[in-house]
Design a protein around this motif. Structure first.
Motif, mmCIF file in Angstrom:
data_model
loop_
_atom_site.group_PDB
_atom_site.id
_atom_site.type_symbol
_atom_site.label_atom_id
_atom_site.label_comp_id
_atom_site.label_asym_id
_atom_site.label_seq_id
_atom_site.Cartn_x
_atom_site.Cartn_y
_atom_site.Cartn_z
ATOM 1 N N ALA A 1 0.760 -1.185 0.077
ATOM 2 C CA ALA A 1 0.044 -0.057 0.120
ATOM 3 C C ALA A 1 0.897 1.222 -0.077
ATOM 4 O O ALA A 1 0.332 2.386 -0.342
ATOM 5 N N ASN A 2 2.166 1.215 0.631
ATOM 6 C CA ASN A 2 3.031 2.343 0.622
ATOM 7 C C ASN A 2 3.869 2.676 -0.533
ATOM 8 O O ASN A 2 4.585 3.421 -0.535
ATOM 9 N N SER A 3 3.496 1.844 -1.709
ATOM 10 C CA SER A 3 4.394 2.057 -2.963
ATOM 11 C C SER A 3 3.987 3.270 -3.752
ATOM 12 O O SER A 3 2.844 3.680 -3.940
ATOM 13 N N ILE A 4 4.865 4.190 -3.970
ATOM 14 C CA ILE A 4 4.701 5.577 -4.547
ATOM 15 C C ILE A 4 4.385 5.208 -5.935
ATOM 16 O O ILE A 4 3.546 5.654 -6.852
ATOM 17 N N ASN A 5 5.479 4.061 -6.535
ATOM 18 C CA ASN A 5 5.256 3.881 -7.740
ATOM 19 C C ASN A 5 4.114 3.323 -8.641
ATOM 20 O O ASN A 5 3.876 2.856 -9.675
ATOM 21 N N ASN A 6 3.366 2.312 -7.743
ATOM 22 C CA ASN A 6 2.448 1.597 -8.222
ATOM 23 C C ASN A 6 1.354 1.497 -7.116
ATOM 24 O O ASN A 6 1.475 0.777 -6.057
ATOM 25 N N VAL A 7 0.540 2.353 -7.096
ATOM 26 C CA VAL A 7 -0.626 2.431 -6.119
ATOM 27 C C VAL A 7 -1.877 1.491 -6.699
ATOM 28 O O VAL A 7 -2.875 1.624 -6.154
ATOM 29 N N ALA A 8 -1.908 1.006 -7.938
ATOM 30 C CA ALA A 8 -2.957 0.474 -8.688
ATOM 31 C C ALA A 8 -2.885 -1.070 -8.111
ATOM 32 O O ALA A 8 -1.982 -1.515 -7.731
ATOM 33 N N THR A 9 -4.208 -1.465 -7.982
ATOM 34 C CA THR A 9 -4.495 -2.763 -7.465
ATOM 35 C C THR A 9 -4.330 -3.753 -8.699
ATOM 36 O O THR A 9 -4.382 -3.278 -9.892
ATOM 37 N N ALA A 10 -4.009 -4.988 -8.215
ATOM 38 C CA ALA A 10 -3.840 -6.181 -9.231
ATOM 39 C C ALA A 10 -5.105 -6.478 -9.849
ATOM 40 O O ALA A 10 -6.380 -6.423 -9.199
ATOM 41 N N ILE A 11 -5.076 -6.883 -10.907
ATOM 42 C CA ILE A 11 -6.135 -7.519 -11.932
ATOM 43 C C ILE A 11 -5.952 -9.109 -11.895
ATOM 44 O O ILE A 11 -5.062 -9.610 -11.297
ATOM 45 N N PHE A 12 -7.173 -9.634 -12.130
ATOM 46 C CA PHE A 12 -6.984 -11.348 -11.961
ATOM 47 C C PHE A 12 -7.408 -11.811 -13.273
ATOM 48 O O PHE A 12 -8.126 -11.435 -14.027
ATOM 49 N N THR B 1 3.478 -8.148 -17.627
ATOM 50 C CA THR B 1 2.206 -7.694 -17.376
ATOM 51 C C THR B 1 1.842 -6.859 -18.453
ATOM 52 O O THR B 1 0.664 -6.205 -18.741
ATOM 53 N N SER B 2 2.960 -6.281 -19.344
ATOM 54 C CA SER B 2 2.512 -5.341 -20.757
ATOM 55 C C SER B 2 1.588 -5.800 -21.423
ATOM 56 O O SER B 2 0.760 -4.968 -21.855
ATOM 57 N N THR B 3 1.551 -6.960 -21.752
ATOM 58 C CA THR B 3 0.430 -7.235 -22.768
ATOM 59 C C THR B 3 -1.030 -7.373 -22.133
ATOM 60 O O THR B 3 -1.860 -7.341 -22.835
ATOM 61 N N TYR B 4 -0.994 -7.080 -20.810
ATOM 62 C CA TYR B 4 -2.449 -6.714 -20.380
ATOM 63 C C TYR B 4 -2.772 -5.181 -20.465
ATOM 64 O O TYR B 4 -4.189 -4.833 -20.135
ATOM 65 N N GLY B 5 -2.001 -4.353 -20.963
ATOM 66 C CA GLY B 5 -2.260 -3.078 -21.092
ATOM 67 C C GLY B 5 -2.180 -2.285 -19.755
ATOM 68 O O GLY B 5 -1.773 -2.749 -18.819
ATOM 69 N N SER B 6 -2.712 -0.973 -19.714
ATOM 70 C CA SER B 6 -2.761 -0.246 -18.524
ATOM 71 C C SER B 6 -3.468 -0.984 -17.327
ATOM 72 O O SER B 6 -3.276 -0.583 -16.403
ATOM 73 N N ALA B 7 -4.539 -1.792 -17.915
ATOM 74 C CA ALA B 7 -5.063 -2.670 -16.764
ATOM 75 C C ALA B 7 -4.327 -3.599 -15.814
ATOM 76 O O ALA B 7 -4.736 -3.611 -14.569
ATOM 77 N N GLY B 8 -3.234 -3.733 -16.333
ATOM 78 C CA GLY B 8 -2.040 -4.695 -15.603
ATOM 79 C C GLY B 8 -0.966 -3.753 -14.860
ATOM 80 O O GLY B 8 -0.135 -4.556 -14.485
ATOM 81 N N SER B 9 -1.180 -2.345 -14.887
ATOM 82 C CA SER B 9 -0.057 -1.750 -14.327
ATOM 83 C C SER B 9 0.152 -2.038 -12.947
ATOM 84 O O SER B 9 1.338 -1.905 -12.254
ATOM 85 N N GLY B 10 -0.872 -2.732 -12.031
ATOM 86 C CA GLY B 10 -0.759 -3.011 -10.774
ATOM 87 C C GLY B 10 -0.506 -4.295 -10.570
ATOM 88 O O GLY B 10 -0.498 -4.910 -9.356
#
Length: 836
Positions: free
Chosen positions: A442-453, A484-493
């Motif tokens: 939760a404290n990551s500045i570079n990646n606050v996005a949640t994971a997708i399934f 995760t790049s193949t998932y597009g922006s949705a996979g940024s987390g």
């Protein structure tokens, strides 16, 4: 005294002149193996003309220094100067190739393979070789042919039969101890062929021999190799019946199906055609500017050339050869030659190298098929929406737990992730509230996005707490950008991949590729009206006609200018049959100009597409039969024939074609493609058995048929194109206005194109499973086909696929406008049921 010696000298001179005047030049004129009849032979110096006879022979008076010209429609004219020693001249002519667009050279009149098959039984001069049926009377060279009725004596074995009946043969050994067989006059080795295959002839019983031909120094021997000087062709009764019936017992469990008249012997016809060298020409460019000095070579041969200062080239090649275009700083282009290839205009692009003095070795990655096969035995392999990932070879660390590490204590996936994967933050609970997962904390500045399934290939942004953890087979954490790049922006987390027991290999869950990327459609999409503005002038004037009579006048006006263009007649056919419903009129000019389509699989397929679109399945079936004869070792030919019979409600014949294809693969006559064509062919056959099983076999035996459970229900889109050189991009836009693009070009997907040519198919499919109901759009960006001619694209839309209410509609598009995004059609999808 001088006069006494002068007279004999004058007398000898007159005799010499008279002998020179009575001198004749003679020989054969032929193309490839077959002799050419009615070739015009002209002595330009003496203005004397003759023509070759039915055996390709000619004889014409000549003198030293005379210019002789040989000309024939569709062949390159040859001029030869007679020298003092010229007496016999056997001349080979080659097709005249021009670089003009839409120019067709009429084929010379000679018997087709189909006609030779009909005549084989009663014409003893016809023999079957590895390169097809051959009329030896129409072939140049020293040839002896005998049938079983002509044998003077048979002897005890084939050695005796040859020794007793043919002159000029060297037959060594005896029936008990066979030795080699050769032609004495042949310079080089002798090839012995039985029913089109090179085999040991000593094991052939003499009572099985139907026809024997001995070729010495003929044009045919060159086809077997430069070191072959003679060929002995043996035809047996069983090998030349031209009606073998083949049934795949494994698939239908019994011989319930009667075979239609399409036999595997056509494979030999294709082999013969594949040996006919042709002249291929074109221009190499970078997309705009011609490129001079491009190296052009035929792989595995010494044949090579270069482009001239205008980027143009010419090179001879056989169907099946691979032409390689290479130039320093540009990416090498390799193109496989097919039976109809005449013009190739490749576009070369820069070769980008980012590092110097770096050697890149193969990653030794396994294929998707290999990974699927190893899935159950190797725990580090996971199945994602984009295929299988090997945790041991992936571009980044993958944390995986398997079913052995999962206990029933965990109420849901949140509990499982919280207890088994340290370093990730799990928010929420399993009591119906749900939650979220932060892979980097939760404290990551570079990646606050949640994971997708990613669950069995389906993507979810919400935590799938509904999954029974007891049914989970494998869970993996993807946290690397490369993964995760193949998932597009949705996979940024990050992505959490879950494989369930039901979703392991064998369950082919579908994925809406468009929803996986942040790719919303924008920009201009040309409509049909936009495209029609670029139609040829003749088509615009036809469309502007207000009556059938006015349209006929326009047609008559332009036919004299376009009489050699098959595309003109295809356009006119569609126009008159669609707009005025004048099928008889349209059929008449197609029939009158059928020579433009005959023996050209690409054009015949375009015509068959039009017939199918109109529901004229009888005509389409005839066209597909001709294509089958031209391309018997193309996988597509079998699917086309089977579907054509199915359109005619002849389900038994359709099933037989499918089983024949499987049989030929099993026997090694054809290669099997398990990646592109194989699954489509399997789906087609399975659908036939599922919906029309009772028409294939007796109703009481339907339960004996093997029918796999259909893994898809919804709208199925099948795309086929007539020209294998066609490059294009298909864009599928979902109801949410997001799109997925399938790229079919050498630049983006060269492996797919090579595979298509290798196995001989031009088809792909796209499945809409109904998970996102609404209106789908299909668009096309056409990139060309290397010959500056139109490509015909057929789209078959199957509504409610796999159900008893399944129906289909065929759409055909002529595409020629390049590098623009154009609308093809729309499909309305409502759950698993769909409507137009």
């Amino acid at each position: 005294m001088k006069n006494i010696f002068l007279f004999p000298l004058l007398f000898l001179f007159l005799i010499s002149v008279e002998a020179q005047e009575k001198r004749f030049l003679s020989g054969y004129v032929f193309e490839n193996v077959s002799v050419l009849e009615n070739v015009k032979v002209v002595n330009l110096t003496k203005d004397i003309t003759t023509v070759t006879d039915s055996e390709g022979k000619y004889k014409i008076a000549v003198a030293t220094g005379d210019q002789i010209r040989f000309s024939f429609i569709g062949m390159k004219t040859i001029a030869i100067k007679v020298e003092d020693v010229t007496r016999i001249l056997n001349l080979e002519m080659f097709p005249d190739v021009t670089e003009l667009d839409e120019v067709t050279v009429q084929k010379k009149k000679k018997l087709s393979q189909k006609e030779l098959r009909v005549e084989y039984a009663f014409n003893k001069n016809i023999v079957m070789t590895g390169f097809g049926l051959l009329d030896t009377k129409k072939t140049i060279g020293d040839i002896q042919v005998l049938t079983a009725d002509d044998f003077k004596a048979n002897g005890a074995c084939l050695l005796d039969l040859l020794r007793l009946n043919f002159t000029g043969l060297r037959v060594e050994g005896s029936c008990a101890l066979p030795g080699p067989i050769a032609i004495r006059s042949a310079v080089g080795q002798t090839v012995i062929e039985v029913d089109g295959l090179i085999r040991d002839p000593h094991i052939i019983p003499i009572e099985h021999v139907r026809r024997v031909a001995v070729f010495a120094g003929s044009a045919l021997t060159r086809k077997y190799g430069a070191d072959v000087g003679g060929v002995i062709v043996i035809n047996t009764f069983s090998g030349t019946t031209f009606g073998n019936k083949i049934v795949d017992r494994a698939r239908l469990r019994d011989n319930f199906i009667k075979s239609p008249d399409l036999g595997r012997q056509y494979l030999n016809e294709n082999k013969r055609r594949n040996q006919n060298k042709k002249l291929i020409s074109g221009t190499v460019t970078d997309g705009k500017t011609p490129i001079p000095d491009v190296n052009i070579s035929i792989e595995a041969t010494n044949t090579a050339t270069r482009t001239n200062d205008k980027g143009k080239y010419k090179i001879k090649a056989n169907p099946g050869d691979e032409i390689k275009f290479s130039y320093i700083g540009l990416k090498t282009v390799t193109i496989k030659v097919e039976d109809v290839t005449r013009f190739l205009n490749p576009v070369m692009i820069p070769e980008v190298t980012e590092l110097e003095e770096v050697t890149v070795e193969s990653s030794k990655r396994m294929s998707q098929k290999d990974l699927e096969e190893d899935y159950n035995s190797r725990k580090n392999i996971i199945r994602t929406a984009f295929g299988y990932l090997d945790g041991d070879r992936a571009a980044g660390k993958i944390r995986v737990i398997t079913e052995e590490d999962i206990t029933s204590v965990n109420l849901c996936i949140l509990d499982l992730l919280r207890t088994r994967f340290p370093g990730i933050t799990v928010i929420g609970d399993c009591l119906g509230v749900g939650g979220s997962v932060l892979i980097r904390g939760a404290n990551s500045i570079n990646n606050v996005a949640t994971a997708i399934f990613d669950v069995d290939g389906q993507i979810f942004t919400d935590v799938p707490i509904w999954i029974n953890t007891g049914n989970i087979k494998r869970v993996a954490i993807l946290n690397n950008l490369a993964l995760t790049s193949t998932y597009g922006s949705a996979g940024s987390g990050g992505v959490i991949v879950i494989n369930t027991v039901a979703g392991s290999p064998g369950n082919k869950a579908l994925v809406d590729q468009a929803r996986l990327r942040n790719n919303f459609i924008n920009g201009k999409i040309l409509t049909k009206a936009d495209i029609n503005r670029n139609n040829p002038t003749y088509l615009k004037e036809l469309e502007a006609s207000t009556s059938f009579d006015d349209a006929k006048k326009v047609y008559d006006q332009y036919e004299s200018s376009y009489y050699s263009s098959p595309y003109f007649y295809l356009d006119a056919y569609s126009y008159f049959s669609d707009k005025w419903d004048e099928l008889d009129y349209a059929d008449a000019f197609i029939k009158a100009n059928y020579g433009l389509f005959e023996n050209n699989a690409v054009l015949l397929k375009a015509l068959a597409y039009q017939y199918e679109r109109q529901g004229r399945y009888d005509q389409a079936n005839e066209a597909y039969k001709e294509i089958f004869l031209l391309r018997p070792n193309y996988a597509q030919s079998y699917m086309d024939m089977a579907n054509s019979y199915r359109n005619l409600n002849e389900s038994k014949d359709a099933a037989t074609i499918y089983t024949r294809y499987a049989y030929l693969i099993e026997q090694g006559f054809m290669k099997q493609d398990t990646v592109g064509f194989g699954p489509i062919m399997e789906r087609e056959f399975n659908n036939l058995l599922s919906l029309n099983g009772e028409a294939v076999v007796n109703a009481k035996k339907v339960n004996k048929l093997y029918i796999a459970e259909e893994d898809f229900k919804g709208t199925r889109l099948v795309f086929e194109w007539n020209d294998s050189e066609a490059e294009f991009e298909l864009q599928f836009v979902n109801p949410g206005n997001q799109y997925y693009t399938w790229k079919h070009s050498l630049m983006d997907n060269s492996e797919t194109i090579y595979r298509e040519k290798d196995f001989g198919y031009n088809v792909t499919e796209y499945l809409l499973d109904g998970s996102l109901p609404g209106t789908w759009s299909v668009n096309l960006n056409y990139l060309g086909n290397k010959s500056l001619t139109p490509t015909y694209l057929k789209a078959t839309v199957y509504y409610n696929y796999g159900s008893k209410s399944q129906r289909k509609k065929t759409k055909v598009f002529k595409v020629s406008l390049k590098n623009v995004n154009q609308e093809l059609f729309k499909v309305q999808s409502v759950g698993q049921l769909s409507v137009e």
